[in-house]
Design an enzyme around this catalytic site. Structure first.
Site, PDB file in Angstrom:
ATOM      1  N   ASP A   1       0.685-120.188  36.578  1.00 22.89           N
ATOM      2  CA  ASP A   1       0.238-119.862  37.940  1.00 22.89           C
ATOM      3  C   ASP A   1       1.448-119.765  38.857  1.00 22.89           C
ATOM      4  O   ASP A   1       2.466-120.407  38.625  1.00 22.89           O
ATOM      5  CB  ASP A   1      -0.733-120.928  38.450  1.00 22.89           C
ATOM      6  CG  ASP A   1      -0.190-122.342  38.263  1.00 22.89           C
ATOM      7  OD1 ASP A   1      -0.364-122.913  37.180  1.00 22.89           O
ATOM      8  OD2 ASP A   1       0.461-122.849  39.205  1.00 22.89           O
TER       9      ASP A   1
ATOM     10  N   GLU B   1      -2.553-126.460  24.569  1.00 28.65           N
ATOM     11  CA  GLU B   1      -1.141-126.230  24.272  1.00 28.65           C
ATOM     12  C   GLU B   1      -0.817-126.686  22.847  1.00 28.65           C
ATOM     13  O   GLU B   1       0.042-126.106  22.175  1.00 28.65           O
ATOM     14  CB  GLU B   1      -0.265-127.017  25.254  1.00 28.65           C
ATOM     15  CG  GLU B   1      -0.404-126.587  26.698  1.00 28.65           C
ATOM     16  CD  GLU B   1       0.054-127.648  27.701  1.00 28.65           C
ATOM     17  OE1 GLU B   1       0.200-127.299  28.877  1.00 28.65           O
ATOM     18  OE2 GLU B   1       0.252-128.827  27.323  1.00 28.65           O
TER      19      GLU B   1
HETATM   20  N1  SAH Z   1      -8.008-127.820  34.559  1.00 30.75           N
HETATM   21  C1  SAH Z   1      -7.115-128.299  33.553  1.00 30.75           C
HETATM   22  C2  SAH Z   1      -6.272-129.323  34.178  1.00 30.75           C
HETATM   23  C3  SAH Z   1      -4.870-129.138  33.826  1.00 30.75           C
HETATM   24  S1  SAH Z   1      -3.788-129.955  34.888  1.00 30.75           S
HETATM   25  C4  SAH Z   1      -7.913-128.765  32.368  1.00 30.75           C
HETATM   26  O1  SAH Z   1      -8.975-128.250  32.200  1.00 30.75           O
HETATM   27  O2  SAH Z   1      -7.496-129.613  31.566  1.00 30.75           O
HETATM   28  C5  SAH Z   1      -2.421-128.925  34.766  1.00 30.75           C
HETATM   29  C6  SAH Z   1      -1.570-129.051  33.545  1.00 30.75           C
HETATM   30  O3  SAH Z   1      -0.757-127.900  33.494  1.00 30.75           O
HETATM   31  C7  SAH Z   1      -0.601-130.223  33.572  1.00 30.75           C
HETATM   32  O4  SAH Z   1      -0.341-130.676  32.276  1.00 30.75           O
HETATM   33  C8  SAH Z   1       0.638-129.641  34.250  1.00 30.75           C
HETATM   34  O5  SAH Z   1       1.849-130.112  33.684  1.00 30.75           O
HETATM   35  C9  SAH Z   1       0.530-128.139  34.036  1.00 30.75           C
HETATM   36  N2  SAH Z   1       0.583-127.295  35.247  1.00 30.75           N
HETATM   37  C10 SAH Z   1       0.334-125.961  35.224  1.00 30.75           C
HETATM   38  N3  SAH Z   1       0.463-125.436  36.464  1.00 30.75           N
HETATM   39  C11 SAH Z   1       0.799-126.449  37.295  1.00 30.75           C
HETATM   40  C12 SAH Z   1       1.065-126.524  38.711  1.00 30.75           C
HETATM   41  N4  SAH Z   1       0.997-125.463  39.501  1.00 30.75           N
HETATM   42  N5  SAH Z   1       1.357-127.736  39.225  1.00 30.75           N
HETATM   43  C13 SAH Z   1       1.428-128.823  38.440  1.00 30.75           C
HETATM   44  N6  SAH Z   1       1.173-128.804  37.107  1.00 30.75           N
HETATM   45  C14 SAH Z   1       0.870-127.630  36.522  1.00 30.75           C
END
Ligand code: SAH
Length: 276
Positions: free
Chosen positions: A234, A45
């Site tokens: 998502d 981001e």
């Molecule tokens: N697999 C990712 C992990 C990201 S965690 C990686 O490789 O780094 C998810 C991040 O996206 C968090 O910062 C959160 O704020 C946001 N996010 C996106 N979709 C989300 C959802 N369905 N529930 C909670 N957070 C979500």
């Protein structure tokens, strides 16, 4: 050319002067916004915004406690002092330090260090199609609350846990940009258990993330207005597994987020808080 230490010292002095100047100029909100802090959770981001605003990484990092992985990019864009902060990679596991704990600490330290007029929390989120969200939609969060802080002691502790609050109101910005507006619910899990789901429903949320309400809490504590811009990676109430859908969309959605944040920052430039 001056020796590097002198350059660093001069740079630090100029920066301290800018912070002082900003503090002195702090008013009821009628003066032009001068310093903003953009808090993001993930490198994916952060990087498009760093490129867009032509920010440079603060390699010295002396504004933060020694040893923390937090990363700061800074620069001046259209008259605004921009500090973009990201909690960096976990020192042991090497993944982005997502979630409320890192976001809170980083927001606190950044407010102390840069005395911003405004905080922008920009990031990705899950969206609920039942509330009208689609992949790549970008929202401004009107309200935030937590969905995983259950304290079933009525009447006040339960409300403290939920921690619902309104974000800084920006009617002109919403109108000008035509951006969608919805409520955001925050918790420390990417997945959603049945208890979280009912809290999210009770919070009337369109969006679900892992940082927003925490950033807003800290900013509120220190009386800094906050806006939250969230792009949907998502669909939580859709058929695809969240983690898979998130990974599929995160790069494209970060690009959409970067366009929206640029529009917001362009709008803010030259305006006061009360103009927003
Ligand atoms: N697999 C990712 C992990 C990201 S965690 C990686 O490789 O780094 C998810 C991040 O996206 C968090 O910062 C959160 O704020 C946001 N996010 C996106 N979709 C989300 C959802 N369905 N529930 C909670 N957070 C979500």
């Amino acid at each position: 050319m001056a020796p590097p230490e002198e350059t660093t010292a001069a740079h630090a002095a100029a920066e301290a002067a800018a912070i002082e100047e900003n503090l002195a100029a702090k008013t009821t909100g009628d003066q032009p916004i001068s310093t903003i802090v953009i808090v993001v959770a993930m490198q994916t981001e952060a990087l498009p915004l760093v490129a867009k605003f032509e920010l440079s990484e603060d390699l010295d990092r002396s504004v933060f406690p020694k040893g923390v992985p937090w990363v700061r990019y800074h620069g001046t864009y259209k008259g605004l002092h921009i500090n973009l902060v990201w909690p960096g990679k976990d020192a042991v596991l090497g993944v982005d330090s997502v979630g409320t704990v890192s976001a809170s600490l980083l927001t606190y330290a950044s407010i102390q260090a840069f005395k911003p007029d405004l905080i922008i929390n920009a990031g990705t989120a899950g969206g609920f199609q039942a509330k009208g969200a689609s992949i790549i939609d970008v929202y401004l969060a009107s309200d935030v609350a937590f969905h995983d802080r259950r304290i079933p002691i009525p009447v006040i502790f339960d409300l403290y846990g939920i921690g619902a609050r309104r974000t800084f109101s920006t009617p002109n910005l919403v109108k000008q940009l035509g951006i969608k507006v919805g409520k955001l619910s925050t918790g420390d899990s990417l997945d959603m258990c049945p208890q979280d789901e009912s809290s999210i429903t009770a919070n009337d949320a369109t969006l679900k993330d892992m940082e927003g309400a925490a950033v807003a809490y800290v900013a509120d504590l220190l009386s800094v207005p906050t806006i939250l811009i969230k792009a949907v990676t998502d669909i939580v109430d859709g058929p695809k597994p969240t983690a898979e859908e998130f990974m599929e969309n995160v790069v494209a959605v970060s690009a959409a987020l970067h366009y929206a944040v640029t529009e917001v920052v362009d709008f803010i430039s030259g305006k006061s808080l009360s103009d927003l």
